[in-house]
Design an enzyme around this catalytic site. Structure first.
Site, PDB file in Angstrom:
ATOM      1  N   ASP A  45       0.832  -1.205   0.000  1.00 27.40           N
ATOM      2  CA  ASP A  45       0.000   0.000   0.000  1.00 27.40           C
ATOM      3  C   ASP A  45       0.865   1.254   0.000  1.00 27.40           C
ATOM      4  OD1 ASP A  45       0.800   0.306   2.642  1.00 27.40           O
ATOM      5  OD2 ASP A  45      -0.881  -0.905   3.361  1.00 27.40           O
ATOM      6  N   LYS A  67      -4.963   2.748  -0.236  1.00 23.38           N
ATOM      7  CA  LYS A  67      -5.478   3.140   1.062  1.00 23.38           C
ATOM      8  C   LYS A  67      -4.778   4.394   1.555  1.00 23.38           C
ATOM      9  CE  LYS A  67      -6.618  -0.058   4.235  1.00 23.38           C
ATOM     10  NZ  LYS A  67      -6.368  -0.802   5.473  1.00 23.38           N
ATOM     11  N   MET A 182      -2.468   7.658  13.828  1.00 19.28           N
ATOM     12  CA  MET A 182      -3.697   8.059  13.128  1.00 19.28           C
ATOM     13  C   MET A 182      -4.454   9.135  13.897  1.00 19.28           C
ATOM     14  SD  MET A 182      -5.005   4.258  12.050  1.00 19.28           S
ATOM     15  CE  MET A 182      -4.790   3.550  13.663  1.00 19.28           C
TER      16      MET A 182
HETATM   17  N1  SAH Z   1       1.460  -0.648  11.289  1.00 24.72           N
HETATM   18  C1  SAH Z   1       1.876   0.716  11.253  1.00 24.72           C
HETATM   19  C2  SAH Z   1       0.769   1.661  11.634  1.00 24.72           C
HETATM   20  C3  SAH Z   1      -0.376   1.661  10.665  1.00 24.72           C
HETATM   21  S1  SAH Z   1      -1.605   2.811  11.061  1.00 24.72           S
HETATM   22  C4  SAH Z   1       3.108   0.890  12.146  1.00 24.72           C
HETATM   23  O1  SAH Z   1       3.438  -0.008  12.905  1.00 24.72           O
HETATM   24  O2  SAH Z   1       3.769   1.934  12.050  1.00 24.72           O
HETATM   25  C5  SAH Z   1      -1.100   4.202  10.115  1.00 24.72           C
HETATM   26  C6  SAH Z   1      -0.542   5.275  11.016  1.00 24.72           C
HETATM   27  O3  SAH Z   1       0.791   4.975  11.333  1.00 24.72           O
HETATM   28  C7  SAH Z   1      -0.494   6.644  10.425  1.00 24.72           C
HETATM   29  O4  SAH Z   1      -1.743   7.312  10.495  1.00 24.72           O
HETATM   30  C8  SAH Z   1       0.552   7.310  11.287  1.00 24.72           C
HETATM   31  O5  SAH Z   1       0.012   7.675  12.529  1.00 24.72           O
HETATM   32  C9  SAH Z   1       1.497   6.172  11.527  1.00 24.72           C
HETATM   33  N2  SAH Z   1       2.631   6.194  10.588  1.00 24.72           N
HETATM   34  C10 SAH Z   1       2.957   5.290   9.675  1.00 24.72           C
HETATM   35  N3  SAH Z   1       4.089   5.622   9.033  1.00 24.72           N
HETATM   36  C11 SAH Z   1       4.504   6.776   9.590  1.00 24.72           C
HETATM   37  C12 SAH Z   1       5.627   7.632   9.399  1.00 24.72           C
HETATM   38  N4  SAH Z   1       6.570   7.365   8.486  1.00 24.72           N
HETATM   39  N5  SAH Z   1       5.734   8.740  10.170  1.00 24.72           N
HETATM   40  C13 SAH Z   1       4.821   9.029  11.089  1.00 24.72           C
HETATM   41  N6  SAH Z   1       3.736   8.268  11.311  1.00 24.72           N
HETATM   42  C14 SAH Z   1       3.575   7.150  10.589  1.00 24.72           C
END
Ligand code: SAH
Length: 519
Positions: A45, A67, A182
């Protein structure tokens, strides 16, 4: 292919839910990378780094399931159906997930659906953004003097909802660090709810957007002010919110955003195969390399003269290599002819530039002459008239190149025999439209040119565009005086020039340029 028996006794493939890390492609685990490389199908994604997707094998099927906010390319249920269907075809599937697959990534639900369908799966954990984004912003989520616990919270829930599963009074009473994922949209409600339930408004808080990538933006504020500050700074998803006194440690522990090339988007115009090292260096320095190959190295139109020269190699006094490509192509041909290194018995070997010399040394050849100046004139300066007069020089090089070396040798009584071992041509497949788009949107900081042909091809490829406008504000960086001269001849300014005329020299010049205060 890794096939196993599914629930109904039919042969089934397997699904690996692989954590891709939060953005920096270097943060995937070694196991995760191996799974990506051996997948038949890669489902990814928008949070997945392009570099990781690029590691898939050529025969792998790549499926983008998007997404981004509300614009879902495939609904979650459809993604799960897709995984099951592909597994039932006996394939090995990697479902690449941003961060860690089981941290707010719906990975648990995907695994449940796979189990229910009898499809085997395995989890390859990843580095979650909840820990990595703060770390890249200079925030340790735990610290003996600040926080002995850390809580990951979804900020996606509307806290005013009667059914909210987030216990605000519990969170407000939590002594450790709170990390919300999020949570950007709900920032005002998160801040208000925590303050209402007893957290201090002046508690340090930070937002980190696009953490671990060259696009990282961090904002340091307080729990009370951060909603307003985030609007002012234009912070949007994806970002993590850190609440707790650890957030103030960034002043002491910040490191990533201080890197010399941090956030700089740098266009690399050399051939695709030669770009890898440069791209790695730019990434290592915090920059964002954009590959725009303007040249491709191909065979010469006629190998006849090269073959003759190889046959009679030992009749020369000198073989002078002017570039790494020259070395690689000359020896590739020598080996193709079933000759071996002993056919070079006799002549001395000269090189322009230390990287050219290193390439020769790796082949087990001693370099007798390394020009101090890494251009043709350097060789001429290093040899006395006696060393040139009446001597035979073989120069394997590109079909079109400067004549300074052979002419200089001839002028001093030497015999110079130039053979072309390769040609540089414009690449067949290019991403010109994308590059023009980036330049139009001022999304490029600098362009690197590593030879005159990268300059002329670059100009040809952008023919018809308003170059003056596109390149306004973009820094042009050249590997040395010859390339700079070509840039100027083409009416382009030279903002940065390498002191040492090599790729590492060019990168050092870029680094130096951006380390100085910019006006
Ligand atoms: N499984 C992922 C989270 C998925 S939910 C993990 O472990 O990181 C998606 C959320 O993750 C986003 O809304 C944001 O809050 C966070 N996120 C993912 N990548 C990010 C990044 N590079 N920098 C900051 N927040 C991030």
């Amino acid at each position: 292919m890794d096939t196993r028996y599914g629930k109904e006794g039919t042969t089934s493939g397997i699904v690996y839910l692989v954590g891709a890390g939060p953005g920096d492609p270097g943060l995937i685990t070694v196991k995760g990378l191996r799974k990506v490389q051996s997948a038949d199908v890669l489902v990814y994604d928008y949070l997945a780094a392009g570099e990781i997707v690029g590691q898939a094998s050529n025969h792998a099927e790549l499926i983008y399931v998007g997404k981004k906010g509300a614009r879902h390319t495939l609904e979650q249920a459809q993604i799960n159906t897709l995984l099951i269907q592909k597994a039932r075809e006996g394939k090995t599937i990697v479902r690449l997930k941003g961060g860690d697959p089981y941290v707010f990534g719906r990975g648990g639900e995907e695994a449940q659906d796979l189990r229910a369908a009898g499809v085997p799966f395995e989890i390859v954990p990843g580095v979650t953004s909840a820990v990595a984004a703060p770390a890249y912003a200079g925030i340790p989520v735990t610290h003996r003097d600040h926080a002995s616990m850390v809580t990951f919270v979804t900020g996606h829930e509307d806290p005013t909802k009667a059914t909210s599963s987030v216990d605000w009074s519990y969170l407000a009473a939590c002594p450790g660090t709170l990390v919300f994922l999020m949570g950007v949209k709900n920032l005002p409600t998160i801040s208000n709810s925590l303050i209402q339930h007893g957290k201090a408004p002046d508690l340090p808080a930070a937002l980190v957007r696009w953490g671990t990538t060259p696009r990282q933006v961090s904002l340091f504020s307080t729990l009370g002010d951060i909603p307003m500050d985030a609007v002012k700074k234009g912070i949007k998803a994806p970002a993590v919110l850190v609440v707790g006194s650890v957030a103030a440690l960034h002043t002491e522990l910040g490191w990533f955003e201080q890197k010399p090339l941090f956030g700089k988007r740098i266009l690399v115009t050399r051939g695709r195969e030669q770009s890898r090292k440069m791209a790695e260096f730019i990434t290592e320095q915090g920059g964002d390399p954009i590959l725009f190959p303007t040249i491709e190295i191909v065979a010469p139109n006629d190998f006849g003269p090269v073959d003759e020269a190889i046959k009679h190699a030992s009749t020369y006094d000198w073989i002078i290599f002017t570039s790494v490509n020259g070395v690689e192509r000359f020896f590739a041909r020598l080996f193709e002819l079933n000759a071996d290194i002993r056919s070079l018995w006799g002549p001395k070997i000269g090189a322009i530039g230390p990287i050219t010399a290193q390439t020769l040394t790796k082949l087990g050849l001693k370099v007798d002459l390394l020009a101090k100046q890494f251009i043709a004139e350097g060789v001429l300066d290093a040899l006395s008239d006696d060393a040139i007069r009446g001597k035979r020089f073989l120069i394997p090089r590109a079909e079109t190149a400067r004549e300074a070396l052979p002419e200089g040798l001839k002028a001093r009584g030497g015999e110079a025999h130039v053979v072309s071992v390769y040609r540089t041509v414009a690449p067949e497949r290019t991403n010109v439209a994308h590059i023009v788009d980036l330049l139009t949107h001022k999304a490029v900081d600098a362009i690197t040119f590593t030879s005159s042909s990268t300059v002329t091809h670059f100009k040809d490829m952008l023919k018809g565009e308003n170059l003056g406008k596109l390149l306004d504000g973009v820094r042009l960086a050249s590997i040395g005086p010859i390339t700079s001269e070509t840039l100027r001849k083409q009416g382009l300014p030279v903002d940065i020039e390498a002191e040492e005329y090599t790729v590492p020299g060019l990168l050092a010049a870029l680094r130096k340029f951006y380390s100085q205060p910019q006006c």
